[in-house]
Design a protein around this motif. Structure first.
Motif, short mmCIF file in Angstrom:
data_model
loop_
_atom_site.label_atom_id
_atom_site.label_comp_id
_atom_site.label_asym_id
_atom_site.label_seq_id
_atom_site.Cartn_x
_atom_site.Cartn_y
_atom_site.Cartn_z
N ASN A 169 0.82 -1.33 -0.04
CA ASN A 169 -0.24 0.06 0.08
C ASN A 169 0.86 1.26 -0.06
O ASN A 169 1.79 1.34 0.97
CB ASN A 169 -0.85 0.15 1.06
N ILE A 170 0.53 2.25 -0.84
CA ILE A 170 1.05 3.54 -0.79
C ILE A 170 0.65 4.32 0.67
O ILE A 170 -0.44 4.17 0.91
CB ILE A 170 0.73 4.46 -1.87
N TYR A 199 8.81 4.81 -3.59
CA TYR A 199 9.78 3.70 -3.91
C TYR A 199 9.62 2.71 -2.57
O TYR A 199 9.33 2.81 -1.43
CB TYR A 199 11.21 4.30 -3.82
N LEU A 200 9.92 1.33 -3.12
CA LEU A 200 9.99 0.32 -2.27
C LEU A 200 11.50 -0.30 -2.16
O LEU A 200 11.75 -0.75 -3.19
CB LEU A 200 9.28 -0.77 -2.64
N GLU A 206 7.56 -1.96 3.15
CA GLU A 206 6.85 -0.60 3.20
C GLU A 206 7.44 0.35 2.15
O GLU A 206 8.50 0.38 1.78
CB GLU A 206 7.09 -0.15 4.80
N ILE A 207 6.31 1.04 1.32
CA ILE A 207 6.59 1.92 0.44
C ILE A 207 6.89 3.18 1.03
O ILE A 207 6.06 4.10 1.83
CB ILE A 207 5.33 1.92 -0.50
N GLU A 208 7.93 3.95 0.57
CA GLU A 208 8.08 5.26 1.13
C GLU A 208 7.84 6.40 -0.23
O GLU A 208 7.95 6.02 -1.14
CB GLU A 208 9.61 5.36 1.59
N GLU A 209 7.68 7.58 0.42
CA GLU A 209 7.54 8.73 -0.79
C GLU A 209 8.71 9.32 -0.80
O GLU A 209 9.39 9.67 0.17
CB GLU A 209 6.38 9.68 -0.10
N LEU A 210 9.09 9.79 -1.98
CA LEU A 210 10.21 10.50 -2.47
C LEU A 210 10.10 11.86 -1.90
O LEU A 210 9.31 12.44 -2.28
CB LEU A 210 10.67 10.31 -4.05
N GLN A 211 11.26 12.36 -1.06
CA GLN A 211 10.97 13.89 -0.60
C GLN A 211 11.70 14.79 -1.72
O GLN A 211 12.74 14.49 -1.79
CB GLN A 211 11.53 13.86 0.85
N ILE A 212 11.06 15.72 -2.09
CA ILE A 212 11.41 16.79 -3.19
C ILE A 212 11.54 17.92 -2.30
O ILE A 212 10.49 18.70 -1.90
CB ILE A 212 10.70 16.80 -4.32
N SER A 213 12.92 18.50 -1.89
CA SER A 213 12.79 19.94 -1.63
C SER A 213 13.27 20.93 -2.52
O SER A 213 13.09 22.24 -2.22
CB SER A 213 14.05 19.63 -0.15
#
Length: 310
Positions: A169-170, A199-200, A206-213
Protein backbone atom coordinates in the motif's frame (compact mmCIF):
# COMPACT_ATOMS: atom_id res chain seq x y z
CA UNK A 1 6.21 18.39 -42.38
CA UNK A 2 6.38 17.69 -38.66
CA UNK A 3 6.07 14.24 -37.14
CA UNK A 4 5.67 13.48 -33.43
CA UNK A 5 7.32 10.33 -32.09
CA UNK A 6 6.00 8.59 -29.01
CA UNK A 7 8.83 6.19 -28.13
CA UNK A 8 12.22 4.95 -29.27
CA UNK A 9 14.18 1.79 -28.44
CA UNK A 10 17.40 0.02 -29.43
CA UNK A 11 17.29 -3.70 -30.21
CA UNK A 12 19.99 -6.29 -29.52
CA UNK A 13 21.39 -5.92 -33.04
CA UNK A 14 21.96 -2.18 -32.64
CA UNK A 15 19.11 -0.91 -34.81
CA UNK A 16 17.13 2.05 -33.46
CA UNK A 17 13.34 1.84 -33.66
CA UNK A 18 11.11 4.93 -33.59
CA UNK A 19 7.35 4.70 -33.02
CA UNK A 20 5.23 7.58 -34.29
CA UNK A 21 2.00 8.42 -32.45
CA UNK A 22 -0.30 7.24 -35.25
CA UNK A 23 1.47 3.90 -35.64
CA UNK A 24 4.29 4.52 -38.11
CA UNK A 25 7.23 2.32 -37.07
CA UNK A 26 10.70 3.17 -38.39
CA UNK A 27 13.85 1.05 -38.13
CA UNK A 28 17.17 2.88 -38.52
CA UNK A 29 20.30 0.84 -39.26
CA UNK A 30 23.31 2.88 -37.99
CA UNK A 31 25.72 0.90 -40.16
CA UNK A 32 24.01 1.44 -43.51
CA UNK A 33 22.06 4.54 -42.42
CA UNK A 34 19.02 2.91 -44.03
CA UNK A 35 15.54 3.83 -42.74
CA UNK A 36 12.78 1.21 -43.12
CA UNK A 37 9.07 1.83 -42.50
CA UNK A 38 6.69 -0.76 -40.96
CA UNK A 39 3.26 0.89 -40.59
CA UNK A 40 1.18 -0.71 -37.84
CA UNK A 41 -2.21 -1.51 -39.44
CA UNK A 42 -4.23 0.47 -36.91
CA UNK A 43 -4.54 3.97 -35.52
CA UNK A 44 -2.93 5.27 -32.29
CA UNK A 45 -0.46 2.89 -30.60
CA UNK A 46 -0.41 3.28 -26.81
CA UNK A 47 2.34 0.79 -25.92
CA UNK A 48 4.82 -1.63 -27.50
CA UNK A 49 7.45 -4.18 -26.50
CA UNK A 50 9.97 -6.43 -28.25
CA UNK A 51 9.68 -10.04 -27.06
CA UNK A 52 12.30 -12.78 -26.69
CA UNK A 53 11.35 -14.21 -30.11
CA UNK A 54 12.50 -10.98 -31.82
CA UNK A 55 8.95 -9.84 -32.53
CA UNK A 56 7.19 -6.57 -31.68
CA UNK A 57 3.85 -6.29 -29.89
CA UNK A 58 1.63 -3.23 -30.25
CA UNK A 59 -1.43 -2.24 -28.23
CA UNK A 60 -3.73 0.03 -30.24
CA UNK A 61 -6.40 2.46 -29.12
CA UNK A 62 -9.46 0.75 -30.55
CA UNK A 63 -8.90 -2.57 -28.81
CA UNK A 64 -6.56 -4.44 -31.12
CA UNK A 65 -3.26 -6.07 -30.19
CA UNK A 66 -0.88 -6.57 -33.11
CA UNK A 67 2.23 -8.73 -33.38
CA UNK A 68 4.91 -7.92 -35.96
CA UNK A 69 7.23 -10.86 -36.71
CA UNK A 70 10.53 -9.46 -37.95
CA UNK A 71 11.65 -12.64 -39.70
CA UNK A 72 8.69 -13.02 -42.06
CA UNK A 73 7.04 -9.63 -41.38
CA UNK A 74 3.35 -10.61 -41.25
CA UNK A 75 1.11 -8.81 -38.79
CA UNK A 76 -1.08 -10.94 -36.55
CA UNK A 77 -3.98 -9.44 -34.63
CA UNK A 78 -6.41 -10.24 -31.84
CA UNK A 79 -9.23 -7.98 -30.66
CA UNK A 80 -9.55 -7.36 -26.91
CA UNK A 81 -12.17 -4.86 -25.63
CA UNK A 82 -10.37 -1.91 -24.05
CA UNK A 83 -11.58 1.55 -22.96
CA UNK A 84 -8.34 3.10 -21.63
CA UNK A 85 -7.67 6.60 -22.90
CA UNK A 86 -4.43 7.13 -24.80
CA UNK A 87 -2.22 9.30 -22.60
CA UNK A 88 1.23 10.88 -22.76
CA UNK A 89 2.02 9.37 -19.34
CA UNK A 90 4.28 6.31 -19.54
CA UNK A 91 2.06 3.44 -18.40
CA UNK A 92 3.36 0.05 -19.67
CA UNK A 93 0.50 -2.34 -20.44
CA UNK A 94 2.39 -5.14 -22.20
CA UNK A 95 5.24 -7.28 -20.83
CA UNK A 96 6.70 -10.76 -21.23
CA UNK A 97 7.57 -13.06 -18.32
CA UNK A 98 10.48 -15.50 -18.05
CA UNK A 99 8.36 -18.33 -19.50
CA UNK A 100 7.67 -16.37 -22.69
CA UNK A 101 4.08 -15.53 -21.79
CA UNK A 102 2.97 -12.05 -22.88
CA UNK A 103 0.78 -10.15 -20.36
CA UNK A 104 -1.70 -7.39 -21.28
CA UNK A 105 -3.17 -4.92 -18.75
CA UNK A 106 -6.39 -3.55 -20.24
CA UNK A 107 -9.53 -1.85 -18.93
CA UNK A 108 -11.60 -5.03 -19.33
CA UNK A 109 -9.16 -7.26 -17.50
CA UNK A 110 -5.67 -8.74 -17.36
CA UNK A 111 -4.86 -11.08 -20.24
CA UNK A 112 -1.99 -13.37 -21.16
CA UNK A 113 -0.85 -15.01 -24.38
CA UNK A 114 1.22 -18.19 -24.08
CA UNK A 115 3.79 -19.47 -26.55
CA UNK A 116 2.13 -20.33 -29.82
CA UNK A 117 2.76 -21.40 -33.39
CA UNK A 118 3.85 -18.26 -35.28
CA UNK A 119 1.78 -19.34 -38.27
CA UNK A 120 -1.48 -19.50 -36.31
CA UNK A 121 -3.57 -16.81 -34.63
CA UNK A 122 -2.91 -16.00 -30.99
CA UNK A 123 -5.63 -16.08 -28.36
CA UNK A 124 -5.42 -13.74 -25.32
CA UNK A 125 -6.89 -15.44 -22.24
CA UNK A 126 -8.36 -13.43 -19.36
CA UNK A 127 -6.59 -13.96 -16.03
CA UNK A 128 -8.37 -13.91 -12.68
CA UNK A 129 -6.08 -12.72 -9.90
CA UNK A 130 -6.54 -13.36 -6.19
CA UNK A 131 -9.21 -11.42 -4.31
CA UNK A 132 -11.16 -8.73 -6.16
CA UNK A 133 -8.34 -7.65 -8.51
CA UNK A 134 -9.60 -7.74 -12.09
CA UNK A 135 -7.80 -4.89 -13.88
CA UNK A 136 -4.43 -3.11 -13.69
CA UNK A 137 -3.17 0.28 -14.84
CA UNK A 138 0.23 -1.21 -15.77
CA UNK A 139 2.19 -4.45 -15.83
CA UNK A 140 6.02 -4.78 -15.78
CA UNK A 141 8.65 -7.44 -15.07
CA UNK A 142 11.70 -6.99 -12.84
CA UNK A 143 15.16 -8.55 -13.15
CA UNK A 144 14.17 -11.53 -10.97
CA UNK A 145 11.18 -12.39 -13.14
CA UNK A 146 8.54 -11.01 -10.77
CA UNK A 147 5.53 -9.28 -12.31
CA UNK A 148 4.39 -5.94 -10.86
CA UNK A 149 0.87 -4.59 -11.37
CA UNK A 150 -1.19 -1.63 -10.14
CA UNK A 151 -4.67 -3.12 -9.62
CA UNK A 152 -6.15 -0.15 -7.75
CA UNK A 153 -5.49 3.33 -6.45
CA UNK A 154 -2.91 3.46 -3.71
CA UNK A 155 -1.72 -0.14 -4.15
CA UNK A 156 0.67 -2.30 -6.16
CA UNK A 157 0.80 -6.09 -6.50
CA UNK A 158 3.76 -8.43 -7.01
CA UNK A 159 3.41 -11.90 -8.56
CA UNK A 160 6.60 -13.89 -8.04
CA UNK A 161 7.91 -16.62 -10.35
CA UNK A 162 6.05 -19.25 -8.27
CA UNK A 163 2.72 -17.43 -8.64
CA UNK A 164 2.57 -16.09 -5.06
CA UNK A 165 0.92 -12.68 -4.54
CA UNK A 166 2.18 -9.83 -2.33
CA UNK A 167 0.26 -6.56 -1.97
CA UNK A 168 1.82 -3.20 -0.97
CA UNK A 169 0.00 0.00 0.00
CA UNK A 170 1.11 3.54 -0.79
CA UNK A 171 1.37 5.63 2.42
CA UNK A 172 -0.72 8.72 3.20
CA UNK A 173 -2.52 8.96 -0.11
CA UNK A 174 -4.64 5.95 -1.06
CA UNK A 175 -6.16 7.85 -4.01
CA UNK A 176 -2.90 7.96 -5.98
CA UNK A 177 -3.16 6.01 -9.23
CA UNK A 178 0.06 4.16 -10.12
CA UNK A 179 0.99 4.59 -13.80
CA UNK A 180 4.43 2.99 -13.92
CA UNK A 181 6.69 0.73 -11.84
CA UNK A 182 10.46 0.67 -12.50
CA UNK A 183 13.35 -1.28 -10.94
CA UNK A 184 16.79 0.28 -10.38
CA UNK A 185 20.21 -1.40 -10.39
CA UNK A 186 19.96 -2.11 -6.62
CA UNK A 187 16.60 -3.90 -7.02
CA UNK A 188 14.68 -1.02 -5.44
CA UNK A 189 11.24 -0.51 -6.97
CA UNK A 190 10.22 3.01 -8.06
CA UNK A 191 6.55 3.88 -8.35
CA UNK A 192 5.33 6.67 -10.61
CA UNK A 193 2.02 8.42 -9.94
CA UNK A 194 0.80 11.51 -11.75
CA UNK A 195 2.03 14.01 -9.13
CA UNK A 196 4.10 11.88 -6.71
CA UNK A 197 6.97 9.39 -6.75
CA UNK A 198 7.34 6.53 -4.26
CA UNK A 199 9.86 3.74 -3.79
CA UNK A 200 10.06 0.30 -2.20
CA UNK A 201 13.54 -0.55 -0.95
CA UNK A 202 14.85 -4.02 -1.84
CA UNK A 203 13.75 -6.46 0.86
CA UNK A 204 11.35 -3.98 2.48
CA UNK A 205 7.59 -4.31 2.80
CA UNK A 206 6.85 -0.59 3.23
CA UNK A 207 6.54 1.94 0.43
CA UNK A 208 8.10 5.37 1.08
CA UNK A 209 7.47 8.73 -0.58
CA UNK A 210 10.33 10.49 -2.38
CA UNK A 211 10.90 13.75 -0.53
CA UNK A 212 11.51 16.66 -2.92
CA UNK A 213 12.96 19.81 -1.36
CA UNK A 214 14.14 21.45 -4.59
CA UNK A 215 11.58 24.17 -5.33
CA UNK A 216 11.91 24.08 -9.12
CA UNK A 217 11.46 20.29 -9.29
CA UNK A 218 8.59 20.35 -6.79
CA UNK A 219 6.67 22.90 -8.88
CA UNK A 220 7.37 21.03 -12.11
CA UNK A 221 6.21 17.69 -10.63
CA UNK A 222 2.88 19.30 -9.74
CA UNK A 223 2.26 19.89 -13.46
CA UNK A 224 2.40 16.13 -14.06
CA UNK A 225 5.01 13.34 -14.26
CA UNK A 226 5.23 11.57 -17.61
CA UNK A 227 8.14 9.22 -17.01
CA UNK A 228 10.80 8.25 -14.46
CA UNK A 229 14.02 6.37 -15.14
CA UNK A 230 16.73 5.14 -12.72
CA UNK A 231 19.96 4.97 -14.74
CA UNK A 232 22.92 2.59 -14.34
CA UNK A 233 24.77 5.16 -12.20
CA UNK A 234 22.03 5.26 -9.58
CA UNK A 235 20.60 8.62 -10.66
CA UNK A 236 16.84 9.12 -11.04
CA UNK A 237 15.61 11.01 -14.12
CA UNK A 238 12.19 12.67 -13.97
CA UNK A 239 10.31 13.79 -17.09
CA UNK A 240 7.57 16.35 -16.49
CA UNK A 241 5.09 18.46 -18.45
CA UNK A 242 7.67 21.14 -19.26
CA UNK A 243 10.74 23.03 -18.11
CA UNK A 244 13.24 20.47 -19.43
CA UNK A 245 14.17 17.38 -17.46
CA UNK A 246 15.36 16.84 -13.89
CA UNK A 247 17.87 14.40 -12.44
CA UNK A 248 18.14 13.29 -8.81
CA UNK A 249 21.80 12.43 -8.33
CA UNK A 250 22.92 9.29 -6.50
CA UNK A 251 22.72 10.94 -3.07
CA UNK A 252 18.99 11.61 -3.75
CA UNK A 253 19.49 15.12 -2.37
CA UNK A 254 21.18 16.99 -5.21
CA UNK A 255 18.94 17.90 -8.14
CA UNK A 256 20.13 18.90 -11.60
CA UNK A 257 17.93 20.66 -14.13
CA UNK A 258 18.87 20.24 -17.78
CA UNK A 259 17.68 22.06 -20.88
CA UNK A 260 18.83 21.95 -24.49
CA UNK A 261 22.07 23.39 -25.86
CA UNK A 262 19.94 26.37 -26.98
CA UNK A 263 17.89 27.28 -23.87
CA UNK A 264 15.04 28.78 -25.87
CA UNK A 265 14.73 25.65 -28.00
CA UNK A 266 12.63 23.79 -25.42
CA UNK A 267 9.25 25.42 -24.93
CA UNK A 268 8.04 25.63 -21.34
CA UNK A 269 4.94 23.67 -22.20
CA UNK A 270 6.60 20.87 -24.19
CA UNK A 271 5.90 17.34 -23.04
CA UNK A 272 9.03 15.51 -21.91
CA UNK A 273 7.69 12.08 -22.82
CA UNK A 274 10.39 9.46 -22.22
CA UNK A 275 13.85 8.92 -20.75
CA UNK A 276 15.93 5.86 -21.68
CA UNK A 277 19.54 4.66 -21.47
CA UNK A 278 21.17 2.73 -24.29
CA UNK A 279 23.60 -0.18 -24.00
CA UNK A 280 26.53 2.22 -24.09
CA UNK A 281 25.27 4.18 -21.09
CA UNK A 282 24.04 7.26 -22.97
CA UNK A 283 20.82 8.93 -21.78
CA UNK A 284 18.20 9.72 -24.42
CA UNK A 285 15.32 12.13 -23.86
CA UNK A 286 12.26 12.35 -26.11
CA UNK A 287 10.12 15.50 -26.28
CA UNK A 288 6.71 15.57 -27.96
CA UNK A 289 7.32 18.65 -30.08
CA UNK A 290 11.08 19.24 -30.11
CA UNK A 291 12.03 15.62 -30.77
CA UNK A 292 14.95 13.49 -29.60
CA UNK A 293 17.91 14.65 -27.47
CA UNK A 294 20.85 12.89 -25.84
CA UNK A 295 22.60 13.94 -22.63
CA UNK A 296 26.14 15.24 -23.06
CA UNK A 297 27.66 14.26 -19.69
CA UNK A 298 30.85 16.28 -20.30
CA UNK A 299 29.06 19.47 -21.28
CA UNK A 300 26.20 18.86 -18.82
CA UNK A 301 23.69 19.68 -21.57
CA UNK A 302 21.02 18.06 -23.70
CA UNK A 303 22.06 17.89 -27.35
CA UNK A 304 19.42 17.75 -30.07
CA UNK A 305 19.64 14.88 -32.55
CA UNK A 306 19.78 16.51 -35.97
CA UNK A 307 18.24 14.67 -38.89
CA UNK A 308 20.05 15.34 -42.18
CA UNK A 309 17.68 15.33 -45.15
CA UNK A 310 19.04 14.41 -48.56
Amino acid sequence: HSMQFRQAMQDSEGSIWFLQLQGLLFRFNPGTEKLTLYPVPNWMVFHWIKDSDNSFWFGCANGNTWRLMLNSLPFQTAYVPNMFNVSAVNSPRITQDNDGTVWLALSTGIYRVGRFDPQSAFNPLKVKLSGSDTVSQCVVKDSKGNLWLSPGKGRILKIDINGAYTSYNIPYNTSDQVFNIVEDKSSNIWIQCLYNIYYLRAGSVEIEELQISDESLRKSVLTGIFDIFPDSGGNLWIATFGNGIFCFLTDKKTVRHYTSETPGDLNTGDYCLRVKQDTGGKIWVLFAHNGLYYFDSEGEKLRKVKVIEN
